[in-house]
Motif scaffolding. Structure first.
Motif, mmCIF file in Angstrom:
data_model
loop_
_atom_site.group_PDB
_atom_site.id
_atom_site.type_symbol
_atom_site.label_atom_id
_atom_site.label_comp_id
_atom_site.label_asym_id
_atom_site.label_seq_id
_atom_site.Cartn_x
_atom_site.Cartn_y
_atom_site.Cartn_z
ATOM 1 N N LYS A 245 7.199 2.817 34.064
ATOM 2 C CA LYS A 245 7.231 2.367 32.678
ATOM 3 C C LYS A 245 7.289 3.529 31.682
ATOM 4 O O LYS A 245 7.276 3.310 30.475
ATOM 5 C CB LYS A 245 6.026 1.471 32.379
ATOM 6 C CG LYS A 245 4.690 2.151 32.484
ATOM 7 C CD LYS A 245 3.585 1.167 32.172
ATOM 8 C CE LYS A 245 2.232 1.876 32.222
ATOM 9 N NZ LYS A 245 1.168 1.000 31.775
ATOM 10 N N PHE A 246 7.381 4.744 32.170
ATOM 11 C CA PHE A 246 7.437 5.918 31.303
ATOM 12 C C PHE A 246 8.862 6.454 31.195
ATOM 13 O O PHE A 246 9.647 6.329 32.126
ATOM 14 C CB PHE A 246 6.509 7.021 31.836
ATOM 15 C CG PHE A 246 5.078 6.583 31.912
ATOM 16 C CD1 PHE A 246 4.302 6.512 30.767
ATOM 17 C CD2 PHE A 246 4.512 6.221 33.122
ATOM 18 C CE1 PHE A 246 2.986 6.094 30.821
ATOM 19 C CE2 PHE A 246 3.196 5.796 33.196
ATOM 20 C CZ PHE A 246 2.425 5.736 32.038
ATOM 21 N N ALA A 247 9.157 7.037 30.053
ATOM 22 C CA ALA A 247 10.489 7.618 29.841
ATOM 23 C C ALA A 247 10.337 9.000 29.219
ATOM 24 O O ALA A 247 9.445 9.231 28.400
ATOM 25 C CB ALA A 247 11.318 6.723 28.936
ATOM 26 N N THR A 248 11.220 9.898 29.622
ATOM 27 C CA THR A 248 11.269 11.244 29.069
ATOM 28 C C THR A 248 12.650 11.463 28.477
ATOM 29 O O THR A 248 13.658 11.102 29.088
ATOM 30 C CB THR A 248 10.991 12.298 30.167
ATOM 31 O OG1 THR A 248 9.709 12.030 30.736
ATOM 32 C CG2 THR A 248 11.011 13.701 29.608
ATOM 33 N N VAL B 110 10.832 15.792 26.122
ATOM 34 C CA VAL B 110 9.628 15.245 25.494
ATOM 35 C C VAL B 110 9.423 13.806 25.956
ATOM 36 O O VAL B 110 10.388 13.072 26.175
ATOM 37 C CB VAL B 110 9.708 15.342 23.947
ATOM 38 C CG1 VAL B 110 10.810 14.476 23.399
ATOM 39 C CG2 VAL B 110 8.401 15.009 23.291
ATOM 40 N N ALA B 111 8.168 13.444 26.133
ATOM 41 C CA ALA B 111 7.843 12.072 26.537
ATOM 42 C C ALA B 111 8.177 11.120 25.395
ATOM 43 O O ALA B 111 7.916 11.420 24.229
ATOM 44 C CB ALA B 111 6.372 11.961 26.908
ATOM 45 N N CYS B 112 8.740 10.002 25.734
ATOM 46 C CA CYS B 112 9.108 9.001 24.743
ATOM 47 C C CYS B 112 7.876 8.553 23.952
ATOM 48 O O CYS B 112 7.952 8.349 22.742
ATOM 49 C CB CYS B 112 9.765 7.817 25.442
ATOM 50 S SG CYS B 112 10.415 6.603 24.306
ATOM 51 N N ALA B 113 6.742 8.425 24.601
ATOM 52 C CA ALA B 113 5.508 7.995 23.929
ATOM 53 C C ALA B 113 5.121 8.974 22.823
ATOM 54 O O ALA B 113 4.647 8.560 21.762
ATOM 55 C CB ALA B 113 4.376 7.862 24.941
ATOM 56 N N CYS B 114 5.335 10.261 23.039
ATOM 57 C CA CYS B 114 5.045 11.271 22.012
ATOM 58 C C CYS B 114 5.957 11.077 20.807
ATOM 59 O O CYS B 114 5.529 11.226 19.666
ATOM 60 C CB CYS B 114 5.221 12.680 22.566
ATOM 61 S SG CYS B 114 3.993 13.116 23.794
ATOM 62 N N MET B 115 7.197 10.748 21.054
ATOM 63 C CA MET B 115 8.152 10.537 19.974
ATOM 64 C C MET B 115 7.747 9.305 19.170
ATOM 65 O O MET B 115 7.842 9.310 17.945
ATOM 66 C CB MET B 115 9.559 10.370 20.558
ATOM 67 C CG MET B 115 10.655 10.661 19.608
ATOM 68 S SD MET B 115 10.648 12.300 18.856
ATOM 69 C CE MET B 115 11.038 13.342 20.235
ATOM 70 N N GLN B 116 7.251 8.283 19.840
ATOM 71 C CA GLN B 116 6.820 7.060 19.150
ATOM 72 C C GLN B 116 5.654 7.371 18.213
ATOM 73 O O GLN B 116 5.583 6.842 17.118
ATOM 74 C CB GLN B 116 6.424 5.989 20.171
ATOM 75 C CG GLN B 116 5.942 4.692 19.548
ATOM 76 C CD GLN B 116 7.011 3.979 18.736
ATOM 77 O OE1 GLN B 116 8.122 3.814 19.209
ATOM 78 N NE2 GLN B 116 6.675 3.564 17.537
ATOM 79 N N GLN B 117 4.756 8.244 18.631
ATOM 80 C CA GLN B 117 3.608 8.603 17.794
ATOM 81 C C GLN B 117 4.042 9.383 16.553
ATOM 82 O O GLN B 117 3.434 9.243 15.503
ATOM 83 C CB GLN B 117 2.605 9.424 18.601
ATOM 84 C CG GLN B 117 1.906 8.622 19.682
ATOM 85 C CD GLN B 117 1.058 9.488 20.588
ATOM 86 O OE1 GLN B 117 1.116 10.705 20.546
ATOM 87 N NE2 GLN B 117 0.257 8.841 21.428
ATOM 88 N N LYS B 118 5.083 10.192 16.666
ATOM 89 C CA LYS B 118 5.532 11.034 15.554
ATOM 90 C C LYS B 118 6.314 10.265 14.499
ATOM 91 O O LYS B 118 6.308 10.640 13.339
ATOM 92 C CB LYS B 118 6.416 12.171 16.067
ATOM 93 C CG LYS B 118 5.670 13.252 16.765
ATOM 94 C CD LYS B 118 6.646 14.355 17.111
ATOM 95 C CE LYS B 118 5.882 15.615 17.427
ATOM 96 N NZ LYS B 118 6.751 16.770 17.460
ATOM 97 N N HIS B 119 7.014 9.240 14.903
ATOM 98 C CA HIS B 119 7.894 8.522 13.987
ATOM 99 C C HIS B 119 7.309 7.154 13.668
ATOM 100 O O HIS B 119 7.011 6.374 14.567
ATOM 101 C CB HIS B 119 9.297 8.381 14.600
ATOM 102 C CG HIS B 119 9.975 9.686 14.757
ATOM 103 N ND1 HIS B 119 10.729 10.261 13.765
ATOM 104 C CD2 HIS B 119 9.974 10.579 15.783
ATOM 105 C CE1 HIS B 119 11.186 11.430 14.172
ATOM 106 N NE2 HIS B 119 10.737 11.648 15.397
ATOM 107 N N GLU B 120 7.171 6.887 12.390
ATOM 108 C CA GLU B 120 6.584 5.623 11.960
ATOM 109 C C GLU B 120 7.658 4.542 11.847
ATOM 110 O O GLU B 120 8.014 4.113 10.761
ATOM 111 C CB GLU B 120 5.849 5.823 10.642
ATOM 112 C CG GLU B 120 4.658 6.757 10.778
ATOM 113 C CD GLU B 120 3.934 6.976 9.470
ATOM 114 O OE1 GLU B 120 4.289 6.344 8.460
ATOM 115 O OE2 GLU B 120 3.017 7.796 9.475
#
Length: 97
Positions: free
Chosen positions: A76-79, A40-50
């Motif tokens: 600059k992207f991480a998976t 999963v893309a790190c950015a997606c995880m950031q959106q899910k967790h507050e």
């Protein structure tokens, strides 16, 4: 077809995994990565967790240090990639208790 031998964990590795998974948010992150097919893309995880980016980064680093995930960086992207062989080895260790 070659078969790879199962990963064997040291006592220290088992302890690191147990500590990492004792934190509910890290356990949830691992479940979400597994539920997304193991990546999963790190950015997606950031959106899910507050939580702040620094807090999320800390949780991801703990999972990485325990050997449960690999953080693959491209620019600059991480998976986040589940290391299924490590998780399976940990489950075998627990089953043998």
């Amino acid at each position: 077809m070659t078969m790879t031998s199962p990963v064997a964990l040291t006592e220290r590795q088992c302890t690191l995994i147990a500590r990492a998974l004792a934190e509910p948010r890290r356990y949830q992150i691992l479940k979400e990565i597994a539920g997304q097919g193991g990546s999963v893309a790190c950015a997606c995880m950031q959106q899910k967790h507050e939580v702040t980016p620094a807090t999320l980064s800390h949780h991801m680093k703990e999972l990485e240090n325990a050997g449960l995930i690999e953080i693959v960086r491209e620019g600059k992207f991480a998976t986040l990639v589940l290391k299924r062989e490590t998780l399976d080895a940990y489950l075998r260790e627990l089953a043998s208790l």
